[in-house]
Write an enzyme that holds these catalytic residues in place. Structure first.
Site, PDB file in Angstrom:
ATOM      1  N   HIS A 107      -4.984 -16.354   5.066  1.00 40.43           N
ATOM      2  CA  HIS A 107      -4.707 -14.918   4.937  1.00 40.43           C
ATOM      3  C   HIS A 107      -3.181 -14.738   4.950  1.00 40.43           C
ATOM      4  O   HIS A 107      -2.505 -15.299   4.089  1.00 40.43           O
ATOM      5  CB  HIS A 107      -5.456 -14.179   6.062  1.00 40.43           C
ATOM      6  N   HIS A 157      -7.898 -15.358  -5.593  1.00 42.67           N
ATOM      7  CA  HIS A 157      -8.237 -14.261  -4.690  1.00 42.67           C
ATOM      8  C   HIS A 157      -9.712 -13.969  -4.843  1.00 42.67           C
ATOM      9  O   HIS A 157     -10.246 -14.006  -5.943  1.00 42.67           O
ATOM     10  CB  HIS A 157      -7.398 -13.012  -5.021  1.00 42.67           C
ATOM     11  N   ASP A 213       0.837 -13.482  -2.176  1.00 41.65           N
ATOM     12  CA  ASP A 213       1.643 -14.357  -1.336  1.00 41.65           C
ATOM     13  C   ASP A 213       2.607 -15.233  -2.129  1.00 41.65           C
ATOM     14  O   ASP A 213       3.619 -15.684  -1.602  1.00 41.65           O
ATOM     15  CB  ASP A 213       0.725 -15.278  -0.511  1.00 41.65           C
TER      16      ASP A 213
END
Lengths: 373, 373
Positions: free
Chosen positions: B221, B259, B310
């Site tokens: 995460h 994702h 990210d």
């Protein structure tokens, strides 16, 4: 996303576990295939924690080794020692435990490891540490002298010794030990589920346990046992039925009744009712027990709801001399054994827990500069 | 329970929300109906936090009032002030934030209230506090002098000032502010979901946020942005393609790609890629940007995976002078605005989140005394 959610994930199967199972219709609870009725009163909390964390009821040798780990786990570390007094002064019990367990992660030698070995060591340590944290918290806020943990005593005996300051009666120790066994695990309850959601990002054991403690704090979960006691204390002993009926008529929720999964009596309540009665008789004042029985009858008649684990736990803890605002912390002392076992299990076969959501807000909003809003 | 779980709750609709929505096939993200492409670069983080927490993009008067709340929220309170240095010395960044936010609840005047008004005050205070906690944590561990928060500066500008010790370049502030906007909310991501599971027991805002921080910490995460930077730093700049192919062939996971919800490019990645390129050129050394581009091409070709939020966040933060181990804390600075809004929403229309589980362990175990095991 067009799908409708199942609000509260009721009846949605969110995970697989080999730790516990509930038959809600029959009112049965199993830890790793053992009926809770076979464990309660025959198996100690230490054996139960071993069953959950290590996969089997221990042999004598296994219990000796695990017990030694638990005794070592009782030392809190310098950082917690240095800060527990100030935290006890400023935070309520569950808040303080949330902070203290978060702090205690700092000095754990395995802190960055999620291996099975590291998780097992952390699980034993956290299980040993939690009752000491609760007792030390209580001593710090009251200024009471607290006996050192006695390595010869079980978790249950040592906790009662440290909380009450008196060598506990052996039967009281047995009863409290059974309470710890009964609260140890309960499938995908909210705090355990929070711990698994956290652990499934491959975050660490302490983060998952801190999430669980904050979740148990809620009055719809672990906080309910404390609410039960406060309700009993707020009602005149000779006006239970009328007061409860009035509350129900006003739409008030009576804490300690009903459960999402059980459709009949919670098997844990059966033991807790019996122990509450025994302690009430031994205390020579069964007022709260009698009030509880009457409350149970009224709520069943009016709402068809059965007592859950929190209902008779309240009076049991009360008769054992545990302060009311430590009832939820006592729940955490027991549930730590299950939470940690669930984190071990989640890490052993992990997938990120990341659900979808249904969008119910405004759509197609046109952005405007601030002076045109 | 006979039902099979949907492992990780993939595609299970767990909650309703009016805060954000994702169209995974089209690669679109909306905050309260506003397309993220309309917000990024045009709306400040403070306006975005107001949108999420209060329901609408603010007028000038609303922004002035909310901004004043945010400035007041920057003071950390005596308990955090007294302990931040020791915690910074003993805990890694996300651990420390977990402890510090838990501690900060102690002095909140609304701590036992879950009303909408109390939750809104707590949401603003936590949003204001989080960047100060990160900057003060960093100063404490490095022993650096840290400028006081400047009430005239935005959250983004003040954070860069406090972290780098230098008055930040205005364009860098704009870029960082856009990063905060892009990370503010994202439907039922794991940390937000953990916060809602906690809040749904009617536990308090701080407990839910502490659960979220511990959950964001995980490398699957929020921890991923830090892993991206460490991967870039571990690869020789002229051997990106070969190294990435080798890693993939060895079954290694390359962080920052793929994702659960997006089946095409994450719309946040589009902005972050562009900003990474701009900062690389301004820095006069685009090595990490070029490596990222090459990595992106290889992973897309080999695995069909697109960069997620990210991936380019890592190099953006790097070029902004943020230490690598503060990347996940920076994520929390932004996501605090969404977490708190979700807790407000959960408490406003609550039901306990308590799923079922599938039992996969041994059944019908016969209890035996310890000496017969």
């Amino acid at each position: 996303m067009a799908d409708k959610p199942t609000k509260g994930l009721a009846d949605v199967v969110a995970a697989s576990t080999a730790l516990s199972d509930i038959d809600g219709k029959a009112g049965r609870l199993f830890y790793r295939g053992y009926d809770i009725h076979d464990l309660a009163g025959r198996t100690t909390f230490e054996e139960t924690a071993h069953l959950l964390q290590c996969g089997a009821l221990p042999t004598r040798d296994q219990l000796a080794a695990y017990g030694a780990e638990l005794v070592n786990g009782r030392s809190l570390g310098a950082l917690v020692e240095a800060n527990i007094s100030e935290i006890a002064e400023k935070q309520a019990p569950m808040e303080a435990l949330r902070t203290l367990v978060s702090l205690s992660g700092a000095e754990n030698p395995d802190k960055d490891a999620n291996s099975a070995e590291a998780n097992h060591r952390k699980a034993a340590q956290l299980t040993a540490q939690q009752p000491i944290l609760v007792a030390r918290y209580h001593a710090a806020r009251t200024g009471a002298e607290i006996p050192d943990p006695d390595p010869g005593l079980s978790i249950a005996a040592n906790f009662l010794l440290q909380i009450t300051g008196k060598v506990p009666d052996p039967r009281q120790v047995e009863i409290f030990d059974t309470c710890l066994v009964l609260h140890a695990d309960h499938t995908m309850n909210a705090s355990t589920f929070a711990a698994r959601v956290c652990a499934a990002t491959l975050s660490d054991m302490h983060s998952a346990i801190v999430a669980a403690i904050g979740t148990l704090k809620g009055p719809l979960h672990g906080g309910a046992n404390e609410q039960v006691m406060r309700t009993l204390q707020s009602i005149a002993p000779d006006q239970v039925a009328g007061t409860v009926r009035d509350k129900l008529a006003n739409g008030e929720k009576i804490m300690g009744f009903g459960h999402r999964v059980y459709k009949t009596e919670d098997p844990r309540a059966t033991h807790l009712r019996r122990m509450s009665e025994e302690l009430a008789q031994a205390a020579g004042d069964d007022t709260y027990y009698r009030m509880s029985k009457e409350m149970e009858e009224v709520v069943l008649a009016e709402k068809g709801l059965y007592p859950n684990v929190d209902f008779y736990a309240a009076t049991v803890y009360h008769y054992l001399g545990i302060p009311t605002d430590l009832f939820t912390p006592v729940f955490s002392v027991s549930r730590m054994s299950g939470w940690t076992a669930h984190v071990i299990e989640q890490h052993a076969d992990n997938r990120l827990i990341r659900p979808d959501s249904e969008y119910i807000g405004e759509r197609d909003q046109k952005w405007k500069p601030i002076d045109e809003r």
